[in-house]
Design an enzyme around this catalytic site. Structure first.
Site, PDB file in Angstrom:
ATOM      1  N   CYS A   1       0.885  -1.164   0.000  1.00 25.00           N
ATOM      2  CA  CYS A   1       0.000   0.000   0.000  1.00 25.00           C
ATOM      3  C   CYS A   1       0.914   1.202   0.000  1.00 25.00           C
ATOM      4  CB  CYS A   1      -0.915   0.030   1.219  1.00 25.00           C
ATOM      5  SG  CYS A   1      -1.868   1.566   1.280  1.00 25.00           S
TER       6      CYS A   1
ATOM      7  N   CYS B   1      -0.415   4.104   2.568  1.00 29.18           N
ATOM      8  CA  CYS B   1      -0.474   3.896   4.026  1.00 29.18           C
ATOM      9  C   CYS B   1      -0.253   2.416   4.331  1.00 29.18           C
ATOM     10  CB  CYS B   1      -1.770   4.425   4.597  1.00 29.18           C
ATOM     11  SG  CYS B   1      -3.226   4.001   3.619  1.00 29.18           S
ATOM     12  N   SER B   2      -1.280   1.718   4.727  1.00 29.64           N
ATOM     13  CA  SER B   2      -1.065   0.321   5.130  1.00 29.64           C
ATOM     14  C   SER B   2      -2.301  -0.540   4.896  1.00 29.64           C
ATOM     15  CB  SER B   2      -0.651   0.261   6.597  1.00 29.64           C
ATOM     16  OG  SER B   2      -1.646   0.875   7.402  1.00 29.64           O
ATOM     17  N   CYS B   3      -3.050  -0.264   3.829  1.00 27.74           N
ATOM     18  CA  CYS B   3      -4.241  -1.053   3.550  1.00 27.74           C
ATOM     19  C   CYS B   3      -3.862  -2.530   3.420  1.00 27.74           C
ATOM     20  CB  CYS B   3      -4.905  -0.570   2.257  1.00 27.74           C
ATOM     21  SG  CYS B   3      -5.498   1.126   2.391  1.00 27.74           S
TER      22      CYS B   3
HETATM   23 FE    FE Z   1      -3.693   2.406   2.281  1.00 29.80          FE
END
Ligand code: FE
Length: 200
Positions: A106, A109-111
């Site tokens: 991602c 971010c951190s999906c």
């Molecule tokens: Fe994300």
């Protein structure tokens, strides 16, 4: 790929802040061992969560009809096994083959697909991984101990809040007589992100 409506880029919720404050206060007073908290988090990250995905992969390896349903609609196929919910509403499975290796990142971010993989590892959230996985995926894979031959395509999938990915790793050779449960043991978290491969 649109990358908006990120609920997790908002400031921490009141609940998150309250939990953090409580944890800090209890730790200072010696009521809570931070290592114990880390152990719980580690359990969720490395044991509970990814075991769900491993069960999905093992079933796909042994049941061609399920595999097809997984590739057609991963959210529905995972829900068949009871894995659904927040952060997994729009899930896509991408299959590793002799010709293609898939890796998920991602960039913003951190999906991450929580129902099948649990919480993302810290490196998945790092700026280095998020930028380099796109710019030089083969070099990143080498650092994870995964060498991809030059004639094999590397596909990088950028997760978003709307669409998350699960890599379906290649089934290792010599596993024809293993049970579904035994096969699931070969499926690591990283093999379902694409930074690892399943090994016998
Ligand atoms: Fe994300």
């Amino acid at each position: 790929m649109p990358h908006d409506s990120h609920d997790h880029t908002d400031p921490p919720s009141d609940l998150t802040l309250r939990v953090k404050a409580l944890e800090t206060a209890l730790t200072r007073k010696g009521y809570v061992d931070p290592a114990a908290v880390d152990a719980v988090v580690d359990t969720f990250e490395t044991k509970v969560g990814p075991r769900n995905g491993a069960a999905v992969v093992a079933k796909a390896w042994t049941d061609p009809d399920f595999k097809q349903r997984l590739l057609d609609d991963a959210s529905a196929a995972c829900a068949e096994l009871g894995f659904s919910g927040q952060q997994g509403e729009q899930l896509k499975a991408v299959e590793n083959t002799d010709d293609v290796h898939n890796i998920v990142v991602c960039t913003l971010c951190s999906c991450y697909p929580w129902p099948v993989l649990g919480l993302p590892p810290s490196w998945y959230k790092s700026h280095a991984y998020r930028s380099r996985a796109v710019i030089e995926p083969r070099a990143v894979l080498e650092e994870f101990g995964v060498s991809i031959p030059e004639d094999k395509e590397v596909r990088v999938w950028d997760s978003t809040a709307e669409l998350r990915y699960l890599v379906l790793p290649e089934r290792p050779d010599g596993t024809d007589d293993l049970s579904e449960d035994a096969l699931a043991e070969l499926v690591t978290r990283d093999s379902m992100i694409g930074t690892g491969v399943a090994k016998k």
